[in-house]
Design a protein around this motif. Structure first.
Motif, PDB file in Angstrom:
ATOM      1  N   HIS A  26       0.922  -1.262   0.004  1.00 33.64           N
ATOM      2  CA  HIS A  26       0.061  -0.277  -0.051  1.00 33.64           C
ATOM      3  C   HIS A  26       0.447   1.075  -0.064  1.00 33.64           C
ATOM      4  CE1 HIS A  26      -2.637  -3.317   1.153  1.00 33.64           C
ATOM      5  NE2 HIS A  26      -4.021  -1.953   1.279  1.00 33.64           N
ATOM      6  N   LEU A  27      -0.344   2.396  -0.778  1.00 35.18           N
ATOM      7  CA  LEU A  27       1.078   3.309  -0.743  1.00 35.18           C
ATOM      8  C   LEU A  27       0.223   4.688  -1.100  1.00 35.18           C
ATOM      9  CD1 LEU A  27       3.992   4.550  -1.481  1.00 35.18           C
ATOM     10  CD2 LEU A  27       3.669   4.848  -3.831  1.00 35.18           C
ATOM     11  N   PRO A  28       0.413   5.038  -0.237  1.00 36.68           N
ATOM     12  CA  PRO A  28      -0.774   7.011   0.518  1.00 36.68           C
ATOM     13  C   PRO A  28      -0.376   7.515  -1.029  1.00 36.68           C
ATOM     14  CG  PRO A  28       0.894   7.045   1.959  1.00 36.68           C
ATOM     15  CD  PRO A  28       1.314   5.750   1.006  1.00 36.68           C
ATOM     16  N   LEU A  29      -2.089   7.570  -2.007  1.00 35.22           N
ATOM     17  CA  LEU A  29      -2.214   8.083  -3.224  1.00 35.22           C
ATOM     18  C   LEU A  29      -1.856   9.090  -2.938  1.00 35.22           C
ATOM     19  CD1 LEU A  29      -6.349   6.798  -3.214  1.00 35.22           C
ATOM     20  CD2 LEU A  29      -4.012   6.215  -4.502  1.00 35.22           C
ATOM     21  N   ALA A  30      -1.738  10.195  -2.450  1.00 34.85           N
ATOM     22  CA  ALA A  30      -1.180  11.267  -1.690  1.00 34.85           C
ATOM     23  C   ALA A  30       0.593  11.479  -2.573  1.00 34.85           C
ATOM     24  CB  ALA A  30      -0.997  12.346  -1.065  1.00 34.85           C
ATOM     25  N   ARG A  31       1.315  10.787  -2.814  1.00 37.33           N
ATOM     26  CA  ARG A  31       2.547   9.711  -3.603  1.00 37.33           C
ATOM     27  C   ARG A  31       2.190   9.110  -4.407  1.00 37.33           C
ATOM     28  NH1 ARG A  31       6.005   6.177   0.417  1.00 37.33           N
ATOM     29  NH2 ARG A  31       6.771   5.957  -1.241  1.00 37.33           N
ATOM     30  N   ILE A  32       1.119   9.577  -5.708  1.00 34.67           N
ATOM     31  CA  ILE A  32       0.862   8.474  -7.068  1.00 34.67           C
ATOM     32  C   ILE A  32       0.597   9.752  -7.523  1.00 34.67           C
ATOM     33  CG2 ILE A  32      -0.428   7.577  -8.490  1.00 34.67           C
ATOM     34  CD1 ILE A  32      -0.851   5.016  -6.313  1.00 34.67           C
TER      35      ILE A  32
END
Length: 237
Positions: A26-32
């Protein structure tokens, strides 16, 4: 606000408040949205391969439609049922495109917002969909009209699913609130005209028909799939 009950509407409405026990990347969508494009690129690749799509934009469109539906549903469900919904700050909403709902998303926040169309628009359309569309255009050529058409279709689909559940469970109040919120959301210039008529049939196509063996979605703009030259291709392995 009961996210467990809201999740019972359907898989797209489920929102975890802790990482899934099985783990995930999982990765915070903010980083994408800020330019870390690898997970989104991998998701498009995965969807295109599963569909046997020869055009990358087809995989991008179908991947986008699924994520847009998740975002709208996790906000609209609680908004209609309880009058508030999770804030869904992209820094607190983590996503793993290799997983399916409910494991694909988990929310680490605690702030909620009032169930107004303005708040839903700010939380989903402006905070997520606008930067998501930009990220997908970095990935490859894809029409903004197609992406907004997907966004409108995803919102209409969330309304249909929520309305069915609400009527079956004696929550006609929630169905009414959802319909009013969606009508106001669809009045925005980016979404206006993306779906039409009482059945909220979309005015553009998600391109699924261009996959080998692909047909038409239930709300497709077409009555019959246009000829694509794909008919004679063998099925994808």
């Amino acid at each position: 606000m009961d996210l467990v009950e809201s999740g019972s509407v359907g898989g797209f409405f489920a929102l975890r408040t802790a990482p899934p026990e099985t783990g995930g990347a999982h990765l915070p969508l903010a980083r994408i949205y800020a330019g870390e494009d690898g997970p989104l690129t991998a998701r498009v690749d995965r969807v295109a391969a599963r569909l046997g799509a020869s055009e990358r934009r087809v995989g991008a469109s179908v991947a986008h439609l699924g994520l847009a539906a998740r975002l709208w549903s996790t906000a609209l469900g609680p908004a209609a049922l309880y009058g508030r919904f999770p804030d869904l700050d992209p820094a607190e909403l983590s996503w793993d495109g290799a997983l399916t709902s409910p494991d694909d998303l988990w929310w680490a926040g605690s702030v909620t917002r009032p169930a107004t169309a303005a708040d839903l628009r700010a939380a989903v359309q402006e905070t997520h969909l606008v930067p998501l569309h930009a990220a997908l255009r970095r990935d490859g050529r894809i029409s903004p009209r197609l992406l907004w058409g997907n966004a409108g279709s995803a919102l209409a689909g969330a309304l249909r699913e929520l309305t069915r559940w609400a009527r079956a469970h004696g929550r006609t109040d929630a169905a009414g609130r959802a319909a009013a919120l969606v009508a106001e959301l669809l009045d925005h210039p980016d979404l206006a005209g993306t779906v039409r008529g009482p059945r909220l049939r979309r005015a553009s196509c998600c391109l699924y028909y261009r996959c080998p063996g692909g047909g038409l979605c239930g709300d497709c703009v077409f009555d019959h799939a246009p000829r694509t030259g794909l008919e004679a291709r063998p099925p994808a392995p």
